[in-house]
Design a protein around this motif. Structure first.
Motif, PDB file in Angstrom:
ATOM      1  N   SER A 159      -1.122   6.479  -4.214  1.00  0.00           N
ATOM      2  CA  SER A 159      -1.821   7.268  -4.609  1.00  0.00           C
ATOM      3  C   SER A 159      -1.484   8.603  -4.881  1.00  0.00           C
ATOM      4  O   SER A 159      -1.944   8.838  -5.502  1.00  0.00           O
ATOM      5  N   GLU A 187      -0.798  -0.824 -11.041  1.00  0.00           N
ATOM      6  CA  GLU A 187      -1.795  -1.773 -10.739  1.00  0.00           C
ATOM      7  C   GLU A 187      -2.992  -0.347 -10.028  1.00  0.00           C
ATOM      8  O   GLU A 187      -4.347  -0.583 -11.105  1.00  0.00           O
ATOM      9  N   LEU A 188      -2.446   0.572  -9.802  1.00  0.00           N
ATOM     10  CA  LEU A 188      -3.756   1.724  -9.040  1.00  0.00           C
ATOM     11  C   LEU A 188      -4.099   2.694 -11.229  1.00  0.00           C
ATOM     12  O   LEU A 188      -5.089   3.137 -10.827  1.00  0.00           O
ATOM     13  N   GLN A 189      -3.090   2.788 -12.280  1.00  0.00           N
ATOM     14  CA  GLN A 189      -3.589   3.204 -13.223  1.00  0.00           C
ATOM     15  C   GLN A 189      -4.610   1.628 -14.193  1.00  0.00           C
ATOM     16  O   GLN A 189      -4.893   1.974 -15.516  1.00  0.00           O
ATOM     17  N   LEU A 247       2.644   1.290  -8.963  1.00  0.00           N
ATOM     18  CA  LEU A 247       1.690   2.201  -9.665  1.00  0.00           C
ATOM     19  C   LEU A 247       0.758   2.135 -10.799  1.00  0.00           C
ATOM     20  O   LEU A 247      -0.028   2.822 -11.832  1.00  0.00           O
ATOM     21  N   LYS A 256       0.821  -1.160  -0.118  1.00  0.00           N
ATOM     22  CA  LYS A 256       0.338   0.066   0.688  1.00  0.00           C
ATOM     23  C   LYS A 256       1.035   1.266   0.027  1.00  0.00           C
ATOM     24  O   LYS A 256       0.432   2.340  -0.483  1.00  0.00           O
TER      25      LYS A 256
END
Length: 562
Positions: free
Chosen positions: A49, A107-109, A105, A28
């Motif tokens: 994030s 995976e977040l996008q 990053l 995280k």
């Protein structure tokens, strides 16, 4: 240290704002904790994030650094955090952290692969086309290195190993590579289990309803169950490919499957629950044809030792009748079910043969029909023993077997032993010990066992009176000390200067462990002096081992400086 649901991925010694500490990555965030700070308190905490980009300087720079740039705040101001990696493996360690941040990053996008720019040092020469001395980094791999993935899987699966990793690596006693150097067998075993390919299950798939509410019957489908259905019934797989998702949705397809005669053909269910279906009625016909053998594919590469039809011409004049176990059953439904079982077994064996069969393997009929017992004996190459005088050789062997000529003292000793043994008269009826002596020995043994049990219970009582937090801290100190000693004894035989420095560093860490033990015992005020003495006796082997390691290092001469 981490909240529930958060797992550590990487940890390494770094410098932040010219202060030493540990840099971590979890699932995280990126976090950094200063050395000597409160346990579990992060000085810098950066959620993934909030990260805008990451920058790295050239690999040839004096200080190998990683800069994390945060997204602008409400005032439009960007914040940078720079971490410097010391040591000989600084570049490799930085690449691991850079790859972990890049994956997070991505995976977040939504699975995209963002570019990772790299900034050159302030005094460096700008790279043409990079703009302001910033050059694009090398394209990262699509995933973390396999070794890092194996380590992360081991830490997630073994809580004790994860705790030991946190106590050693995160506390700065050993580096990441040093920790895993002694765990190479675990990584290799994990790699074998990970790369092992599982074969198709040979068990017959029997789907049963999960819940029944009136006439509503519910089944649970998982990807593994669907794969088993397709493997066991290829006709259903062909129907699925033909109708889903262009003509039917996946849920409707499976609802029709569980209502069809194809699914209920060998189940005792009410006829009202079975519906006629064009798709699966056709699958039923194809499946019956495959099972009955009408359209079975001819097997041309069958082994000659298994082909019973190959020698059928040798038994034309012999009257043969099938034995009673070979006579098929008279009940058609039972025969159909038996044929389906046999067909399923044939599919499993065929899949195993196709997996193990090499592409260049050719059937050698001559080797299959040749019996090993009927082959001529093959002479093995031997070295002949050339003995010129065989008589003297065998005489010497015989004399050595008989014992040769014994010395006079040995013969006399044997004669005295024989005379004493022959003159001795056994007195088996007479007791060798008096009853009083035997009872005294038994009483002493019982008293010793009773005292041992009392001592064990007393020790357990002492341990039970220790607070849980103090006991856990002492266990942590013991685990850390034992692992540090294992690293020490693995490095002490080497004469390399870096190994000497490592041993000195480990001795300092062991001294820190002893200080932790003493501070923990001094902080306990709720136990008696007798309880503390018992705890110290439990930890005496650890203190003795540390003292032995310190003595060994002091006795080993230091290498001259080069």
């Amino acid at each position: 240290m981490w909240p529930p649901g958060e797992e550590q991925c990487l940890a390494a010694k770094t410098l932040y704002a010219k202060k030493s500490g540990m840099l971590y990555t979890t699932n995280k965030q990126v976090a950094w904790a200063a050395d000597g700070g409160p346990p579990g308190v992060m000085t810098v905490s950066i959620p993934f994030s909030a990260i805008k980009a990451q920058l790295v300087n050239p690999d040839t720079a004096k200080n190998i650094a990683l800069r994390v740039t945060l997204k602008p705040d409400a005032d439009g101001k960007e914040t940078n955090h720079s971490f410097v990696f010391p040591g000989a493996d600084a570049v490799a360690t930085r690449e691991q952290f850079k790859e972990a941040i890049r994956r997070a990053l991505a995976e977040l996008q939504g699975g995209s692969t963002p570019g990772t720019p790299a900034a050159s040092s302030g005094g460096g020469t700008p790279v043409p086309g990079a703009g302001n001395g910033v050059r694009p980094a090398r394209p990262p791999a699509n995933r973390l290195p396999e070794a890092i993935q194996l380590r992360m899987e081991l830490l997630r699966s073994d809580k004790d190993l994860q705790r030991l990793h946190r106590e050693l690596v995160m506390a700065g006693h050993v580096t990441e590579d040093e920790f895993w150097a002694n765990k190479k067998h675990l990584v290799d075993t994990r790699k074998i289990h990970r790369n092992q390919k599982k074969g198709n299950a040979s068990a017959w798939l029997d789907l049963r309803p999960v819940t029944e509410e009136g006439r509503d019957v519910k089944f649970t489908l998982t990807p593994q169950i669907i794969h088993a259905i397709f493997f066991q019934h290829p006709s259903v797989k062909r129907a699925y490919d033909a109708y889903v998702p262009d003509k039917l949705s996946e849920s409707i397809f499976w609802k029709r499957y569980f209502k069809s005669r194809f699914f209920h053909r060998n189940r005792a269910v009410a006829s009202t629950l079975v519906e006629s279906d064009d798709i699966f009625d056709k699958c039923l016909e194809e499946d019956e044809e495959a099972v009955s053998g009408v359209k079975r594919k001819r097997i041309d590469d069958i082994s000659a030792l298994l082909d019973l039809a190959a020698t059928e011409e040798d038994y034309e004049a012999v009257e043969r009748r099938p034995d009673w176990p070979m006579v098929p059953g008279r009940i058609e439904s039972a025969r159909s079910l038996i044929k389906r079982f046999n067909h399923h077994s044939e599919q499993v064996v065929k899949a195993l043969r196709e997996r193990s069969k090499r592409a260049t393997e050719e059937l050698n009929m001559a080797n299959e029909i040749t019996i090993t017992d009927l082959r001529a004996a093959e002479t093995s190459s031997r070295i002949l023993l050339d003995i010129r005088d065989q008589g003297r050789y065998f005489e010497s062997q015989a004399s050595s077997v008989k014992g040769g000529s014994a010395s006079g003292s040995d013969a006399a000793e044997i004669s005295r032993f024989y005379q004493r043994f022959a003159a001795e008269t056994p007195t088996l009826r007479n007791a060798m010990m008096r009853n009083a002596d035997v009872m005294a020995v038994y009483s002493e043994l019982n008293e010793t066992i009773r005292r041992s049990g009392q001592d064990s219970q007393r020790s357990r009582d002492h341990v039970d009176r220790i607070p849980a937090a103090t006991l856990e801290e002492l266990k942590s100190c013991q685990r850390t000390g034992i692992e540090l000693l294992r690293h020490f004894w693995a490095s002490i035989p080497s004469t390399a200067p870096q190994k000497r420095a490592k041993c000195e560093r480990l001795i300092e860490s062991l001294a820190t462990v002893e200080s932790r033990v003493q501070a923990t015992l001094n902080a306990v005020t709720t136990v008696t002096a007798e309880d503390q003495q018992t705890i110290r006796q439990f930890l005496d082997p650890l203190h003795a081992s540390i003292a032995k390691a310190r003595e060994t290092l002091q006795a080993k001469p230091a290498l001259p400086a080069v």
